[in-house]
Design a protein around this motif. Structure first.
Motif, PDB file in Angstrom:
ATOM      1  N   GLU A 114     -17.550   0.098   3.611  1.00 14.26           N
ATOM      2  CA  GLU A 114     -16.294   0.813   3.363  1.00 14.26           C
ATOM      3  C   GLU A 114     -15.057  -0.090   3.285  1.00 14.26           C
ATOM      4  O   GLU A 114     -13.952   0.409   3.166  1.00 14.26           O
ATOM      5  CB  GLU A 114     -16.085   1.927   4.391  1.00 14.26           C
ATOM      6  CG  GLU A 114     -15.673   1.453   5.754  1.00 14.26           C
ATOM      7  CD  GLU A 114     -16.848   1.406   6.740  1.00 14.26           C
ATOM      8  OE1 GLU A 114     -16.622   1.688   7.922  1.00 14.26           O
ATOM      9  OE2 GLU A 114     -17.966   1.073   6.323  1.00 14.26           O
TER      10      GLU A 114
ATOM     11  N   GLN B 141     -12.409  -6.643  -4.879  1.00 10.78           N
ATOM     12  CA  GLN B 141     -12.229  -5.404  -5.663  1.00 10.78           C
ATOM     13  C   GLN B 141     -10.867  -5.345  -6.328  1.00 10.78           C
ATOM     14  O   GLN B 141     -10.691  -4.685  -7.338  1.00 10.78           O
ATOM     15  CB  GLN B 141     -12.358  -4.190  -4.737  1.00 10.78           C
ATOM     16  CG  GLN B 141     -13.728  -4.062  -4.115  1.00 10.78           C
ATOM     17  CD  GLN B 141     -13.693  -3.175  -2.886  1.00 10.78           C
ATOM     18  OE1 GLN B 141     -12.704  -3.117  -2.162  1.00 10.78           O
ATOM     19  NE2 GLN B 141     -14.789  -2.486  -2.647  1.00 10.78           N
TER      20      GLN B 141
ATOM     21  N   VAL C 268     -12.037  -2.636   2.040  1.00 11.38           N
ATOM     22  CA  VAL C 268     -11.232  -2.747   0.815  1.00 11.38           C
ATOM     23  C   VAL C 268     -10.867  -4.230   0.683  1.00 11.38           C
ATOM     24  O   VAL C 268     -10.190  -4.779   1.553  1.00 11.38           O
ATOM     25  CB  VAL C 268      -9.947  -1.896   0.917  1.00 11.38           C
ATOM     26  CG1 VAL C 268      -9.115  -2.015  -0.345  1.00 11.38           C
ATOM     27  CG2 VAL C 268     -10.274  -0.448   1.222  1.00 11.38           C
TER      28      VAL C 268
ATOM     29  N   ARG D  10     -13.824   9.008   1.634  1.00 10.65           N
ATOM     30  CA  ARG D  10     -13.299   8.455   2.888  1.00 10.65           C
ATOM     31  C   ARG D  10     -12.802   9.546   3.839  1.00 10.65           C
ATOM     32  O   ARG D  10     -12.438   9.266   4.967  1.00 10.65           O
ATOM     33  CB  ARG D  10     -12.145   7.489   2.604  1.00 10.65           C
ATOM     34  CG  ARG D  10     -12.578   6.260   1.830  1.00 10.65           C
ATOM     35  CD  ARG D  10     -11.515   5.199   1.934  1.00 10.65           C
ATOM     36  NE  ARG D  10     -11.813   4.062   1.105  1.00 10.65           N
ATOM     37  CZ  ARG D  10     -12.654   3.087   1.421  1.00 10.65           C
ATOM     38  NH1 ARG D  10     -13.294   3.151   2.571  1.00 10.65           N
ATOM     39  NH2 ARG D  10     -12.849   2.078   0.605  1.00 10.65           N
TER      40      ARG D  10
ATOM     41  N   ASP E  60      -5.714   2.525  10.053  1.00 11.80           N
ATOM     42  CA  ASP E  60      -6.130   1.459   9.142  1.00 11.80           C
ATOM     43  C   ASP E  60      -5.822   0.096   9.753  1.00 11.80           C
ATOM     44  O   ASP E  60      -4.836  -0.059  10.481  1.00 11.80           O
ATOM     45  CB  ASP E  60      -5.393   1.591   7.801  1.00 11.80           C
ATOM     46  CG  ASP E  60      -5.668   2.918   7.119  1.00 11.80           C
ATOM     47  OD1 ASP E  60      -6.739   3.493   7.373  1.00 11.80           O
ATOM     48  OD2 ASP E  60      -4.803   3.379   6.355  1.00 11.80           O
TER      49      ASP E  60
ATOM     50  N   LYS F 193      -9.246   8.688  -1.269  1.00 15.59           N
ATOM     51  CA  LYS F 193     -10.597   8.845  -1.838  1.00 15.59           C
ATOM     52  C   LYS F 193     -11.353   9.942  -1.097  1.00 15.59           C
ATOM     53  O   LYS F 193     -11.376   9.954   0.143  1.00 15.59           O
ATOM     54  CB  LYS F 193     -11.364   7.520  -1.748  1.00 15.59           C
ATOM     55  CG  LYS F 193     -11.005   6.566  -2.860  1.00 15.59           C
ATOM     56  CD  LYS F 193     -11.964   5.396  -2.884  1.00 15.59           C
ATOM     57  CE  LYS F 193     -11.734   4.550  -4.128  1.00 15.59           C
ATOM     58  NZ  LYS F 193     -12.390   3.251  -4.011  1.00 15.59           N
TER      59      LYS F 193
ATOM     60  N   GLU G  81      -6.689   4.244  -1.717  1.00 13.08           N
ATOM     61  CA  GLU G  81      -7.949   4.213  -0.949  1.00 13.08           C
ATOM     62  C   GLU G  81      -7.965   5.314   0.111  1.00 13.08           C
ATOM     63  O   GLU G  81      -9.007   5.899   0.376  1.00 13.08           O
ATOM     64  CB  GLU G  81      -8.160   2.837  -0.314  1.00 13.08           C
ATOM     65  CG  GLU G  81      -8.489   1.744  -1.323  1.00 13.08           C
ATOM     66  CD  GLU G  81      -9.938   1.806  -1.827  1.00 13.08           C
ATOM     67  OE1 GLU G  81     -10.787   2.435  -1.175  1.00 13.08           O
ATOM     68  OE2 GLU G  81     -10.202   1.210  -2.891  1.00 13.08           O
ATOM     69  N   ARG G  82      -6.803   5.594   0.695  1.00 12.49           N
ATOM     70  CA  ARG G  82      -6.732   6.645   1.722  1.00 12.49           C
ATOM     71  C   ARG G  82      -7.071   8.016   1.139  1.00 12.49           C
ATOM     72  O   ARG G  82      -7.538   8.891   1.844  1.00 12.49           O
ATOM     73  CB  ARG G  82      -5.312   6.726   2.309  1.00 12.49           C
ATOM     74  CG  ARG G  82      -5.001   5.627   3.283  1.00 12.49           C
ATOM     75  CD  ARG G  82      -3.557   5.765   3.769  1.00 12.49           C
ATOM     76  NE  ARG G  82      -3.224   4.721   4.724  1.00 12.49           N
ATOM     77  CZ  ARG G  82      -2.018   4.532   5.226  1.00 12.49           C
ATOM     78  NH1 ARG G  82      -1.010   5.306   4.850  1.00 12.49           N
ATOM     79  NH2 ARG G  82      -1.800   3.563   6.095  1.00 12.49           N
TER      80      ARG G  82
ATOM     81  N   LEU H 106      -9.238   2.582   7.359  1.00 16.50           N
ATOM     82  CA  LEU H 106      -9.711   1.612   6.364  1.00 16.50           C
ATOM     83  C   LEU H 106      -9.742   0.230   6.989  1.00 16.50           C
ATOM     84  O   LEU H 106      -8.900  -0.097   7.825  1.00 16.50           O
ATOM     85  CB  LEU H 106      -8.734   1.506   5.189  1.00 16.50           C
ATOM     86  CG  LEU H 106      -8.398   2.735   4.359  1.00 16.50           C
ATOM     87  CD1 LEU H 106      -7.256   2.377   3.399  1.00 16.50           C
ATOM     88  CD2 LEU H 106      -9.624   3.166   3.582  1.00 16.50           C
TER      89      LEU H 106
END
Ligand code: ADP
Ligand code: 5GP
Length: 205
Positions: free
Chosen positions: A116, A163, A118, A191, A97, A188, A185-186, A6
């Motif tokens: 992509e 966001q 965050v 992803r 990340d 999703k 988020e990891r 990420l």
């Protein structure tokens, strides 16, 4: 399940506590690294080259920008700041990340380039608290404090482009929220390499 790393972008007015929050996060969360920025601002007391920032002369900074070696860069309160490209791109490709502490101009540039990312904004609980924190840090000149407080209004104006928002009143809760955002988020589906995982999953049956 393999996934690309990420790119977590943390912004917020100078003095809100971005550095403090990041240090706590990195001490307790695995699989994420901090991208050290390049800057032309002189080091504050206690700051180390290659740890807090890469401190460059303007000529060197601008040469890097011209050569495409910066993923984004911006001019903030009289100095240049930018994100070295190769570290970020290499880490993400390997599935690690990366978290960036950058201003709203740099974040807007990345938002255009990177679907992509965050994007997280850190807000102070009040204007008074922000001023107290910048002053309490005790490392900026009066002129620099005034410049940063002026600039803070412009930074906060961009809050709705992000966001996620985290209120940094209680530091421990704020770190927990940042960690929760990254963990979610990891997970999703989009992803993760779900296709590759499922192919291997069914091949064994
Ligand atoms: P930034 O990186 O956003 O410029 P810093 O991390 O340097 O901000 O924090 C500025 C000051 O605010 C530091 O002295 C830090 O200890 C203090 N600080 C950070 N978070 C909090 C908080 N939740 N409550 C009180 N003080 C805080
Ligand atoms: P400071 O001088 O307080 O360390 O940082 C001033 C501002 O520059 C902060 O808002 C910080 O987020 C931003 N900044 C730090 N590194 C970068 C960077 O690589 N790119 C951009 N665009 N901003 C940065």
């Amino acid at each position: 399940m393999f996934r690309r790393g990420l790119l977590v972008v943390l912004s917020g007015p100078s003095g809100v506590g971005k550095n403090t929050l990041l240090n706590l996060l990195l001490a307790r969360m695995a699989g994420i690294r901090y991208s050290i920025s390049a800057t032309t601002r002189p080091p504050r007391a206690g700051e180390r080259d290659g740890v807090d920032y890469f401190f460059f002369e303007p000529e060197k900074f601008l040469a890097m920008a011209d050569a495409g070696e910066l993923l984004e860069w911006a001019h903030f309160c009289g100095h240049y700041y930018g994100t070295p490209r190769s570290y970020v791109e290499g880490s993400i490709a390997r599935g690690t990340d990366v978290i960036l502490d950058i201003d709203t101009q740099g974040a807007a540039l990345l938002k255009k380039k990177l679907l992509e990312g965050v994007f997280v904004f850190l807000m102070p609980p009040s204007w008074q608290a922000l001023e107290q924190r910048i002053r309490g840090r005790g490392k900026d000149t009066e002129e620099s404090i005034k410049e940063r407080l002026n600039r803070a209004r412009e930074e906060i104006d961009h809050l709705s482009d992000y966001q996620y928002v985290i209120l940094n009143d209680d530091l421990e809760r704020a770190v927990g929220e940042l960690e929760a955002i990254i963990l979610a988020e990891r997970c999703k589906v989009v992803r993760n390499d779900v296709a590759g995982f499922l192919a291997a999953f069914f091949a064994k049956n």
